[in-house]
Design a protein around this motif. Sequence first.
Motif, PDB file in Angstrom:
ATOM      1  N   ILE A  45      28.314  42.922   7.349  1.00  0.00           N
ATOM      2  CA  ILE A  45      29.458  42.020   7.188  1.00  0.00           C
ATOM      3  C   ILE A  45      29.438  40.956   8.276  1.00  0.00           C
ATOM      4  O   ILE A  45      29.631  39.760   8.005  1.00  0.00           O
ATOM      5  N   LEU A  46      29.195  41.370   9.518  1.00  0.00           N
ATOM      6  CA  LEU A  46      29.144  40.405  10.623  1.00  0.00           C
ATOM      7  C   LEU A  46      27.988  39.415  10.447  1.00  0.00           C
ATOM      8  O   LEU A  46      28.147  38.216  10.701  1.00  0.00           O
ATOM      9  N   MET A  47      26.836  39.892   9.997  1.00  0.00           N
ATOM     10  CA  MET A  47      25.713  38.993   9.746  1.00  0.00           C
ATOM     11  C   MET A  47      26.043  38.030   8.611  1.00  0.00           C
ATOM     12  O   MET A  47      25.692  36.845   8.677  1.00  0.00           O
ATOM     13  N   GLY A  48      26.699  38.518   7.571  1.00  0.00           N
ATOM     14  CA  GLY A  48      27.086  37.661   6.458  1.00  0.00           C
ATOM     15  C   GLY A  48      28.046  36.567   6.885  1.00  0.00           C
ATOM     16  O   GLY A  48      27.900  35.399   6.498  1.00  0.00           O
ATOM     17  N   ILE A  49      29.031  36.911   7.715  1.00  0.00           N
ATOM     18  CA  ILE A  49      29.973  35.912   8.216  1.00  0.00           C
ATOM     19  C   ILE A  49      29.253  34.880   9.072  1.00  0.00           C
ATOM     20  O   ILE A  49      29.498  33.677   8.954  1.00  0.00           O
ATOM     21  N   TYR A  50      28.360  35.345   9.928  1.00  0.00           N
ATOM     22  CA  TYR A  50      27.612  34.430  10.800  1.00  0.00           C
ATOM     23  C   TYR A  50      26.802  33.420   9.983  1.00  0.00           C
ATOM     24  O   TYR A  50      26.887  32.214  10.201  1.00  0.00           O
ATOM     25  N   PHE A  51      26.030  33.919   9.012  1.00  0.00           N
ATOM     26  CA  PHE A  51      25.192  33.021   8.224  1.00  0.00           C
ATOM     27  C   PHE A  51      26.017  32.155   7.282  1.00  0.00           C
ATOM     28  O   PHE A  51      25.628  31.034   6.959  1.00  0.00           O
ATOM     29  N   TRP A  52      27.151  32.650   6.822  1.00  0.00           N
ATOM     30  CA  TRP A  52      28.031  31.856   5.971  1.00  0.00           C
ATOM     31  C   TRP A  52      28.591  30.677   6.761  1.00  0.00           C
ATOM     32  O   TRP A  52      28.623  29.553   6.275  1.00  0.00           O
ATOM     33  N   LYS A  53      29.007  30.926   7.989  1.00  0.00           N
ATOM     34  CA  LYS A  53      29.522  29.830   8.824  1.00  0.00           C
ATOM     35  C   LYS A  53      28.415  28.856   9.191  1.00  0.00           C
ATOM     36  O   LYS A  53      28.650  27.662   9.298  1.00  0.00           O
ATOM     37  N   LYS A  54      27.202  29.343   9.406  1.00  0.00           N
ATOM     38  CA  LYS A  54      26.070  28.469   9.714  1.00  0.00           C
ATOM     39  C   LYS A  54      25.682  27.621   8.512  1.00  0.00           C
ATOM     40  O   LYS A  54      25.150  26.530   8.677  1.00  0.00           O
ATOM     41  N   SER A  55      25.942  28.090   7.313  1.00  0.00           N
ATOM     42  CA  SER A  55      25.542  27.342   6.123  1.00  0.00           C
ATOM     43  C   SER A  55      26.343  26.054   5.976  1.00  0.00           C
ATOM     44  O   SER A  55      25.902  25.125   5.306  1.00  0.00           O
ATOM     45  N   ASN A  56      27.495  25.955   6.601  1.00  0.00           N
ATOM     46  CA  ASN A  56      28.291  24.735   6.541  1.00  0.00           C
ATOM     47  C   ASN A  56      27.614  23.604   7.299  1.00  0.00           C
ATOM     48  O   ASN A  56      27.911  22.431   7.078  1.00  0.00           O
ATOM     49  N   HIS A  57      26.710  23.918   8.205  1.00  0.00           N
ATOM     50  CA  HIS A  57      26.023  22.903   9.002  1.00  0.00           C
ATOM     51  C   HIS A  57      24.762  22.386   8.326  1.00  0.00           C
ATOM     52  O   HIS A  57      24.147  21.456   8.820  1.00  0.00           O
TER      53      HIS A  57
END
Length: 62
Positions: A45-57
């Motif tokens: 879940i933490l990895m998913g949140i991290y990569f999801w937030k990075k995808s906005n960039h």
Amino acid sequence: MWFAVIIHASHNYFIQSVFDPMTIDRGMTRFFATEFGAGLAVVYILMGIYFWKKSNHLQIDK
């Protein structure tokens, strides 16, 4: 598709053959440390949140 098969197989190998034997069973260990444990779910879940937030960039060409 073969990349996903290899990654899934290596994940199963490391969880079941390497990490599980390294843990000491203290009663509730199986609820947190095994392949189906809450610890692995929290990490994913933490990895998913991290990569999801990075995808906005990412710049996506339309």
